[in-house]
Design a protein around this motif. Structure first.
Motif, PDB file in Angstrom:
ATOM      1  N   ILE A 175       8.213 114.251  14.085  1.00  0.00           N
ATOM      2  CA  ILE A 175       9.001 113.032  14.250  1.00  0.00           C
ATOM      3  C   ILE A 175      10.052 113.169  15.349  1.00  0.00           C
ATOM      4  O   ILE A 175      10.591 112.166  15.839  1.00  0.00           O
ATOM      5  N   LYS A 176      10.359 114.379  15.773  1.00  0.00           N
ATOM      6  CA  LYS A 176      11.293 114.560  16.889  1.00  0.00           C
ATOM      7  C   LYS A 176      10.638 114.202  18.222  1.00  0.00           C
ATOM      8  O   LYS A 176      11.322 113.885  19.193  1.00  0.00           O
ATOM      9  N   GLU A 177       9.317 114.234  18.239  1.00  0.00           N
ATOM     10  CA  GLU A 177       8.588 114.044  19.488  1.00  0.00           C
ATOM     11  C   GLU A 177       8.034 112.638  19.672  1.00  0.00           C
ATOM     12  O   GLU A 177       7.859 112.174  20.798  1.00  0.00           O
ATOM     13  N   LYS A 178       7.748 111.956  18.541  1.00  0.00           N
ATOM     14  CA  LYS A 178       7.120 110.635  18.614  1.00  0.00           C
ATOM     15  C   LYS A 178       7.709 109.698  17.571  1.00  0.00           C
ATOM     16  O   LYS A 178       8.338 110.131  16.613  1.00  0.00           O
ATOM     17  N   ASP A 179       7.468 108.404  17.741  1.00  0.00           N
ATOM     18  CA  ASP A 179       7.840 107.438  16.713  1.00  0.00           C
ATOM     19  C   ASP A 179       6.943 107.614  15.500  1.00  0.00           C
ATOM     20  O   ASP A 179       5.804 108.083  15.613  1.00  0.00           O
ATOM     21  N   PHE A 180       7.438 107.209  14.331  1.00  0.00           N
ATOM     22  CA  PHE A 180       6.686 107.437  13.105  1.00  0.00           C
ATOM     23  C   PHE A 180       5.324 106.752  13.129  1.00  0.00           C
ATOM     24  O   PHE A 180       4.310 107.359  12.784  1.00  0.00           O
ATOM     25  N   SER A 181       5.275 105.495  13.527  1.00  0.00           N
ATOM     26  CA  SER A 181       4.008 104.762  13.540  1.00  0.00           C
ATOM     27  C   SER A 181       2.991 105.403  14.463  1.00  0.00           C
ATOM     28  O   SER A 181       1.789 105.456  14.172  1.00  0.00           O
ATOM     29  N   GLU A 182       3.476 105.910  15.584  1.00  0.00           N
ATOM     30  CA  GLU A 182       2.584 106.582  16.529  1.00  0.00           C
ATOM     31  C   GLU A 182       1.959 107.809  15.878  1.00  0.00           C
ATOM     32  O   GLU A 182       0.770 108.096  16.076  1.00  0.00           O
ATOM     33  N   ILE A 183       2.736 108.526  15.077  1.00  0.00           N
ATOM     34  CA  ILE A 183       2.220 109.698  14.352  1.00  0.00           C
ATOM     35  C   ILE A 183       1.257 109.267  13.259  1.00  0.00           C
ATOM     36  O   ILE A 183       0.147 109.789  13.136  1.00  0.00           O
TER      37      ILE A 183
END
Length: 334
Positions: free
Chosen positions: A268-276
């Protein structure tokens, strides 16, 4: 192709620092100092309805109030519970008085008196928890529960702790000591409580909960039945897909399907939650979960399973309620 929705339930480890020495968890041996910045919690999805703030000991984190405030901003409808060992009485009460309205707390209590001291590996652990409980109630903090982890050593204390919770007018939540190769400090637990005692203890809890006149208490009885099935027969009553309905977030920002499924869905530090959540990596983690045959029955898995299977749960409750009414010796457990 199966449609994936945003999750409604999660467990968040906001610190691995711990002032307990529990026999079923080795997090305290690592004393990992990594912390997710409080701003990261703003990235969690608004779909969440239940958030368990865990650790380590969450109240060792100085900015715990800001963390919870950010959780409330991210998921305004979520019910937030902080899981604590209850040792830091003054600090806990001070922080809870400043928490967003409705924030709850679960104090671990794994036996009466010296039994809890032994499980938690800390002298006067039981006295510390009771002092904290009394202090919270005195300060009109009402969203309180006690949390009992069932194991081989303490199974005979389950009904005693239940009665203790009833005495103070607070809820008792249950768990069974499980293993995880990336959480609980990688502790492997091989619990095998006496089957006769286990059955007697859970039958008592189920009878007491079903005798109440609140649907929530009946649902707790069903949860206890599910936990008994896990502890006694290694069976999971109802299915709820890890990595779909719920997830686990660790102190490094890694998102896992649950606390026992070691497949990272993203960070979650690298991407938005939905993207993950809708990524190929997350799909791969879900596919790996399908091959994991170990049953699980925890609050997050059971809660979402009950939501998915309301008719099965309602039928069980109705059948047991009728048995309690008509039979002098009702059969509550197989």
């Amino acid at each position: 192709m199966k449609k994936i929705r945003l999750p409604i339930d999660c467990v968040l480890a906001i610190t691995y620092l711990c002032n307990s020495r529990c026999i079923m968890c080795d997090i305290w041996k690592k004393q990992e100092k990594a912390l997710l910045p409080k701003e990261v919690f703003l990235k969690l999805p608004s779909s969440l309805k239940y958030i368990n703030v865990s650790g380590g000991e969450p109240f060792l984190r100085d900015d715990i109030i800001e963390v919870v405030e950010n959780l409330k901003k991210a998921a305004p409808q979520a019910k937030i519970i902080i899981s604590s060992n209850g040792f830091l009485t003054e600090r806990i009460i001070e922080k809870m008085l400043k928490m967003p309205q409705g924030t709850g707390i679960a104090l671990s209590l794994d036996g009466m008196g010296e039994m809890h001291d032994k499980i938690r590996g800390v002298p006067q652990a039981f006295d510390k928890v009771e002092t904290t409980l009394k202090g919270l109630l005195k300060n009109n903090i009402t969203n309180i529960r006690l949390a009992f982890t069932v194991g081989t050593l303490n199974v005979s204390h389950l009904s005693k702790v239940y009665d203790f919770a009833e005495k103070y007018g607070v809820e008792l939540t249950l768990a069974f000591a499980q293993s995880s190769d990336f959480y609980f400090g990688g502790k492997e637990n091989f619990e095998n409580p006496d089957k006769k005692i286990l059955k007697e203890q859970f039958a008592y809890i189920i009878r007491q909960e079903l005798s109440k006149y609140k649907i929530k208490r009946w649902l707790r009885a069903y949860f206890a039945y599910g936990l008994y099935s896990l502890a006694a027969k290694d069976e999971q009553l109802l299915f709820s897909p890890a990595g779909e309905d719920y997830f686990f977030l660790d102190v490094f920002g890694n998102i896992y399907p649950s606390v026992i499924h070691n497949h990272i869905m993203g960070n979650i530090k690298e991407k938005d939650f939905s993207e993950i959540w809708f990524s190929k990596q997350a799909d791969a983690a879900r596919a790996q979960v399908q091959n994991y045959k170990k049953p699980a029955w925890m609050i997050c898995t059971a809660r979402t399973a009950i939501i998915r299977h309301p008719l099965a749960v309602a039928f069980w409750i109705m059948k047991k309620k009728i048995s309690l009414t008509l039979s002098k010796k009702p059969t509550l457990l197989p």
